[in-house]
Design an enzyme around this catalytic site. Sequence first.
Site, short mmCIF file in Angstrom:
data_model
loop_
_atom_site.label_atom_id
_atom_site.label_comp_id
_atom_site.label_asym_id
_atom_site.label_seq_id
_atom_site.Cartn_x
_atom_site.Cartn_y
_atom_site.Cartn_z
CG ASP A 87 2.84 -5.68 -6.40
OD1 ASP A 87 2.75 -4.95 -6.96
OD2 ASP A 87 3.79 -6.71 -6.53
CG ASP A 125 6.54 -3.38 -7.85
OD1 ASP A 125 5.86 -3.66 -7.07
OD2 ASP A 125 6.73 -2.08 -8.04
CG ASP A 180 0.45 -1.29 -6.79
OD1 ASP A 180 -0.62 -1.69 -6.85
OD2 ASP A 180 1.33 -1.96 -7.53
CG ASP A 199 0.18 9.80 7.36
OD1 ASP A 199 0.60 10.72 8.19
OD2 ASP A 199 0.04 8.51 7.52
CG ASP A 255 4.15 11.60 10.86
OD1 ASP A 255 3.77 10.36 11.39
OD2 ASP A 255 5.20 12.11 11.22
CD GLU A 310 2.00 9.70 15.22
OE1 GLU A 310 2.57 8.29 15.44
OE2 GLU A 310 2.94 10.33 14.65
CG HIS A 352 2.54 2.86 10.05
ND1 HIS A 352 1.62 3.89 10.72
CD2 HIS A 352 3.69 3.74 10.02
CE1 HIS A 352 1.95 4.94 10.93
NE2 HIS A 352 3.33 5.13 10.59
CG ASP A 353 4.78 3.81 13.74
OD1 ASP A 353 5.40 3.49 12.92
OD2 ASP A 353 4.02 5.02 13.69
C1 NOJ Z 1 5.03 8.68 13.20
C2 NOJ Z 1 4.91 7.61 12.04
O1 NOJ Z 1 3.95 7.17 12.46
C3 NOJ Z 1 6.19 6.82 11.96
O2 NOJ Z 1 5.73 5.92 11.11
C4 NOJ Z 1 7.34 7.67 11.34
O3 NOJ Z 1 8.35 6.94 11.30
C5 NOJ Z 1 7.53 8.98 12.28
N1 NOJ Z 1 6.08 9.74 12.71
C6 NOJ Z 1 8.21 9.96 11.59
O4 NOJ Z 1 7.54 10.50 10.63
#
Ligand code: NOJ
Length: 597
Positions: A34, A38, A42, A111, A219, A285, A357-358
């Site tokens: 950051d 805030d 960013d 992305d 995605d 993905e 990130h998932d």
């Molecule tokens: C896959 C992404 O990696 C995830 O973070 C997102 O919630 C879903 N697709 C929907 O876009």
Amino acid sequence: MTTARQAHPASGHEGAPWWTRAVVYQVWPRSFADSDGDGVGDLRGITGRLDHLVDLGVDVVWLSPVYRSPQDDAGYDISDYTDVDPAFGTLADLDELIEGLHARGMKLVMDLVVNHTSDEHPWFVESRSSKDSPKRDWYWWRGPREGMAPGAPGAEPTNWRSFFSGPTWELDEASGEYYLHLFSRKQPDLNWENPQVRHAVYAMMRGWLDRGVDGFRMDVVNFLSKDVDLEGALADGPVPEGSAPGALGDGSASYVSGPRIHEFLAEMHEQVFAGRTAQLLTVGEMPGVTVEDAVLFTDPARREVDMVFQFEHVSLDQEGSKWARRPFDLRELKASFGRWQEGLASTGWNSLYWNNHDQPRIVSRWGDDGEHRVRSATCLATLLHLHRGTPYVYQGEELGMADFPFTSPDQLRDIESLNHLREQVALGREEAEVLAEIAGASRDNARTPVQWDAGPNGGFTTGEPWIAVNPDADQVNAAAQRDDEHSVLAHYRRLIALRHDEPVVALGDFTMLLPDHEHLYAFTRRWDSAAGPDELLVVCNVSGEQLDLADVLPQALEAREVVLSNAPAHLGQTDPGLLPAVLGPWEARVLRMSARA
Ligand code: NOJ
């Protein structure tokens, strides 16, 4: 034993695509750095930390969405594909980041989220405005189930369950029709059957390439084609056995790698990428993708995508749903990775990842984030990075960052976790029980801020972070590791350099050894270079116990050179004769079996 064959035997190292020697680093911008206090990461924060990426040696940055978004799903709900969300900065900041990366020899991959938009995207606002809107057909609008009133229980056009709990259909009261959303209700699915949609997306993609970006991470791109019949109907999916009447079903057969997906991706390639001379990268993905499909998606002759993210290995500890866990079994990982290595050996290409990130953090998931944190993080890194494919490093993975000790719903931010908690509590389960299953699986584990130093908020922000920093930041941080040769960071640096320097790592054949051993993950890589055959043996002790190689893999004691070790005592030791036959807990070695080519 399975052997995966060399894909580019005639072309040599130089003739293979550039990304076979590359490592990609994922930045999830909200939690990277950051710059303005805030509490939200960013673009300027990223630009300010480029030295870290140079020091690590990565070739490409994949930037998770920074587009304008209501942030219902942390930016994967986009309301303007052509602009930057003010939370992350401006288009000028993005240009500056791209310039900064290019000046340092790195690329930027954006992305691309085009299975759905935000419900606040002007396309959807227009589509929703009337049944006669010219954009009505840009999304999936359907009336209630035959004979049922809009809004009646079970009247949704199909019984599909959404990824974020509840049905995939939302009723629009004004028109009495439902729209499809595989994810949140604020993420309506685009209708890729409509050529206007496709061409609007292609134009937007061309715009980004013209601006200087170097490709896209796409995605859930294998969800674009839905299996719709000639009358426009979508089919119900199977309901789990023993479910109560009216339970939601699994619609995936209707949208995972659907009937027109290869056609759409080939068209996208033709319309967006064909004829460009820049070195670009496309990675799709693809949840639920099979090896057989991945061969088709990544066959260079078919011109679809360069590589895919598959989900098989990250589902091995799940039982039916991501919230129900079962113990990890190394033999299942070998069987899975082995099949992917073999399946994509002569046609196509693998991507390699533990984290994004998932996913929860790998050192907590299958390593040991306590006593053996450094050793298990570096062991798992070695295992992955020595496979054949393009490795992806997710921010903080290179520091051995661990899962967050979640104990209260207030600590969670992610829509998927919060919806699951709400749904399960409404069904009568105890909050503490649901929270316990969320703690180990939540995407928020990956989303806590990057730990830069031991200062306040791990050096991520001078303000109040949007999600709490892991309390271990005083111990686990980049500053503490930068000059420590034994750190996780230093080990990642060495692994990345190895892929750049050694053709056998980038391109060599892969052969899995000892598929039934519970703790030893062992394989060879072999590359026939002009100077003769080059062979590496990789041995990883995926356990906290000692493991005697003399008992299980005596050939490991015949090595000619130690290429890499994660044991502090052996760092820099190249003479294998000076290494003990016993692997310590989580010890990994990369050994050269041939004379140096
Ligand atoms: C896959 C992404 O990696 C995830 O973070 C997102 O919630 C879903 N697709 C929907 O876009």
